[in-house]
Every structure is written in C-alpha cells, then in structure tokens.
Scaffold this motif. Structure first.
Motif, mmCIF file in Angstrom:
data_model
loop_
_atom_site.group_PDB
_atom_site.id
_atom_site.type_symbol
_atom_site.label_atom_id
_atom_site.label_comp_id
_atom_site.label_asym_id
_atom_site.label_seq_id
_atom_site.Cartn_x
_atom_site.Cartn_y
_atom_site.Cartn_z
ATOM 1 N N ARG A 235 0.840 -1.202 0.000
ATOM 2 C CA ARG A 235 0.000 0.000 0.000
ATOM 3 C C ARG A 235 0.876 1.254 0.000
ATOM 4 O O ARG A 235 0.635 2.204 -0.754
ATOM 5 N N LYS A 236 1.922 1.256 0.824
ATOM 6 C CA LYS A 236 2.817 2.415 0.892
ATOM 7 C C LYS A 236 3.548 2.624 -0.431
ATOM 8 O O LYS A 236 3.711 3.756 -0.888
ATOM 9 N N LEU A 237 3.992 1.524 -1.040
ATOM 10 C CA LEU A 237 4.669 1.646 -2.331
ATOM 11 C C LEU A 237 3.718 2.161 -3.406
ATOM 12 O O LEU A 237 4.117 2.936 -4.273
ATOM 13 N N GLY A 238 2.461 1.720 -3.344
ATOM 14 C CA GLY A 238 1.469 2.220 -4.297
ATOM 15 C C GLY A 238 1.242 3.714 -4.142
ATOM 16 O O GLY A 238 1.175 4.455 -5.135
ATOM 17 N N ALA A 239 1.137 4.184 -2.894
ATOM 18 C CA ALA A 239 0.944 5.613 -2.634
ATOM 19 C C ALA A 239 2.160 6.408 -3.088
ATOM 20 O O ALA A 239 2.032 7.483 -3.691
ATOM 21 N N LEU A 240 3.335 5.869 -2.824
ATOM 22 C CA LEU A 240 4.560 6.551 -3.238
ATOM 23 C C LEU A 240 4.660 6.602 -4.759
ATOM 24 O O LEU A 240 5.039 7.622 -5.341
ATOM 25 N N GLY A 241 4.274 5.503 -5.419
ATOM 26 C CA GLY A 241 4.279 5.468 -6.879
ATOM 27 C C GLY A 241 3.350 6.504 -7.475
ATOM 28 O O GLY A 241 3.690 7.180 -8.457
ATOM 29 N N ALA A 242 2.162 6.638 -6.900
ATOM 30 C CA ALA A 242 1.206 7.634 -7.389
ATOM 31 C C ALA A 242 1.754 9.045 -7.202
ATOM 32 O O ALA A 242 1.594 9.906 -8.076
ATOM 33 N N LEU A 243 2.422 9.269 -6.088
ATOM 34 C CA LEU A 243 3.010 10.583 -5.819
ATOM 35 C C LEU A 243 4.121 10.907 -6.815
ATOM 36 O O LEU A 243 4.163 12.008 -7.372
ATOM 37 N N VAL A 244 5.009 9.958 -7.063
ATOM 38 C CA VAL A 244 6.105 10.184 -8.013
ATOM 39 C C VAL A 244 5.550 10.389 -9.420
ATOM 40 O O VAL A 244 6.051 11.217 -10.180
ATOM 41 N N LYS A 245 4.505 9.662 -9.761
ATOM 42 C CA LYS A 245 3.902 9.798 -11.096
ATOM 43 C C LYS A 245 3.405 11.223 -11.326
ATOM 44 O O LYS A 245 3.525 11.771 -12.413
ATOM 45 N N VAL A 246 2.863 11.842 -10.281
ATOM 46 C CA VAL A 246 2.358 13.212 -10.387
ATOM 47 C C VAL A 246 3.508 14.218 -10.338
ATOM 48 O O VAL A 246 3.572 15.148 -11.137
ATOM 49 N N LEU A 247 4.432 14.029 -9.398
ATOM 50 C CA LEU A 247 5.499 15.009 -9.193
ATOM 51 C C LEU A 247 6.633 14.905 -10.202
ATOM 52 O O LEU A 247 7.281 15.902 -10.513
ATOM 53 N N ASN A 248 6.904 13.685 -10.672
ATOM 54 C CA ASN A 248 8.006 13.504 -11.609
ATOM 55 C C ASN A 248 7.664 12.387 -12.592
ATOM 56 O O ASN A 248 8.166 11.271 -12.487
ATOM 57 N N PRO A 249 6.804 12.679 -13.561
ATOM 58 C CA PRO A 249 6.377 11.651 -14.513
ATOM 59 C C PRO A 249 7.543 11.024 -15.280
ATOM 60 O O PRO A 249 7.518 9.844 -15.593
ATOM 61 N N GLY A 250 8.560 11.802 -15.560
ATOM 62 C CA GLY A 250 9.729 11.274 -16.283
ATOM 63 C C GLY A 250 10.421 10.175 -15.492
ATOM 64 O O GLY A 250 10.778 9.131 -16.036
ATOM 65 N N LEU A 251 10.623 10.408 -14.212
ATOM 66 C CA LEU A 251 11.239 9.386 -13.352
ATOM 67 C C LEU A 251 10.343 8.161 -13.260
ATOM 68 O O LEU A 251 10.823 7.034 -13.320
ATOM 69 N N SER A 252 9.060 8.391 -13.147
ATOM 70 C CA SER A 252 8.109 7.289 -13.066
ATOM 71 C C SER A 252 8.183 6.410 -14.314
ATOM 72 O O SER A 252 8.227 5.181 -14.227
ATOM 73 N N ARG A 253 8.229 7.043 -15.501
ATOM 74 C CA ARG A 253 8.327 6.275 -16.754
ATOM 75 C C ARG A 253 9.674 5.563 -16.848
ATOM 76 O O ARG A 253 9.751 4.422 -17.290
ATOM 77 N N LEU A 254 10.732 6.262 -16.449
ATOM 78 C CA LEU A 254 12.079 5.695 -16.528
ATOM 79 C C LEU A 254 12.196 4.423 -15.683
ATOM 80 O O LEU A 254 12.729 3.413 -16.133
ATOM 81 N N LEU A 255 11.693 4.492 -14.474
ATOM 82 C CA LEU A 255 11.810 3.337 -13.584
ATOM 83 C C LEU A 255 10.828 2.228 -13.951
ATOM 84 O O LEU A 255 11.115 1.059 -13.736
ATOM 85 N N GLY A 256 9.693 2.598 -14.475
ATOM 86 C CA GLY A 256 8.687 1.582 -14.755
ATOM 87 C C GLY A 256 8.167 1.006 -13.449
ATOM 88 O O GLY A 256 8.676 1.292 -12.367
ATOM 89 N N ARG A 257 7.172 0.180 -13.535
ATOM 90 C CA ARG A 257 6.535 -0.342 -12.324
ATOM 91 C C ARG A 257 7.457 -1.265 -11.525
ATOM 92 O O ARG A 257 7.569 -1.159 -10.318
ATOM 93 N N ARG A 258 8.145 -2.173 -12.206
ATOM 94 C CA ARG A 258 8.953 -3.167 -11.501
ATOM 95 C C ARG A 258 10.166 -2.537 -10.815
ATOM 96 O O ARG A 258 10.426 -2.762 -9.644
#
Length: 168
Positions: free
Chosen positions: A103-126
């Motif tokens: 749950r915490k990782l999901g919340a953190l992922g959603a936050l990074v996706k909003v704040l830094n979409p480039g990093l989110s895409r670069l890292l991918g889900r896994r």
C-alpha cells in the motif's frame, strides 16, 4: 514470555518447526547487526516478541527496527515494550503478504507519477517498486547509523506532513 522460549529443551525446539524457523532467521539477522547494536539483547527481545506475537512471529527487517531502539533504550523490558509499540504502528509492513508495504509503495508510486512523470516512466513499475522499497527500508537501515536513524525517526514520528503519509 521470555521464560517460554528460554525454557524449551533442545528436543522441544527440534519438534517446534515454526519457532525453530523464527529462531534461525533471528540468529541470521543478529549476526549481521551493526556493531553498535547489543546482539544478545537484540536476539532476546526478538525471540520474546515471537512468543508475544506468535502469529506474526519474526519477519526479516524487524531486527533493523529494533536495533536503533536498543541504541537508546538499554533496559530489555523497556526496549521490548517500545518495540511492541513501534510494531503496532509499522507492523502492517511485516504482516502476511506485506500488504502495508504494498500500500505504501502504491501511494509513493502515485506521488512520483504526479510530481516527476519522467522518473516514473524511466523506472517503470517493476524497478520503481525495487528502488522505492529500498528507499522505505532506509528509515531503519544501518547505513544511516544510530544518530542518523534517530534523527529520521524523530521527524517521521512528528506525523508531518500528515499521519497517513506513505513514509512511515
């Protein structure tokens, strides 16, 4: 509770597969504890906690939560109850399936996706989960040292930015 595990004979321990498994995991984690952690005390409190909360038992990482507490609370009984209190607040990250951690990782992922979409895409889900689970672990890891961990915990325990933040 401490008397329960201390009074087990080698034969009883041999027949209690679950407790023996907990004890083996604890011994393995205690052997790699940072030098500032009193290892005999660490082992004793963790085994006592296993008896106190047998359904949860011992999960890797609990020693890293207890270590900093032992650095500031040298009394075994006080350290045990402080550890129980901390586990009440972060225990969902250690429970079956580690649902709290997911749950915490999901919340953190959603936050990074909003704040830094480039990093989110670069890292991918896994890779994101691997990277961020390590980041969340750093709040208790020995790499920070005792003083660094104490400072970080003090900030996290203030509840800021909010008590439901994904960081604690």
């Amino acid at each position: 509770m401490k008397l329960q595990w201390r009074s087990l004979s080698p034969g009883q321990l041999r027949r209690n597969k679950i407790l023996r498994g907990y004890q083996e995991k604890i011994d393995r984690d205690v052997s790699v504890a940072p030098p500032w952690v009193p290892r005999s005390l660490l082992r004793s409190v963790l085994l006592t906690h296993c008896m106190f909360h047998f359904d949860l038992g011992y999960v890797g990482g609990m020693s890293e939560v207890l270590g900093p507490l032992l650095g500031v609370i040298p009394d075994e009984a006080e350290a045990f109850w402080a550890f129980c209190s901390v586990m009440d607040s972060v225990g969902e990250s250690f429970g079956p399936g580690r649902a709290g951690l997911r749950r915490k990782l999901g919340a953190l992922g959603a936050l990074v996706k909003v704040l830094n979409p480039g990093l989110s895409r670069l890292l991918g889900r896994r890779r994101f989960r691997l990277c961020c689970s390590r980041w969340l672990q750093l709040r208790v890891q020995p790499q920070l040292g005792l003083e660094g961990t104490r400072r970080l915990w003090e900030v996290l325990w203030t509840g800021l930015p909010c008590p439901t933040s994904c960081c604690w």
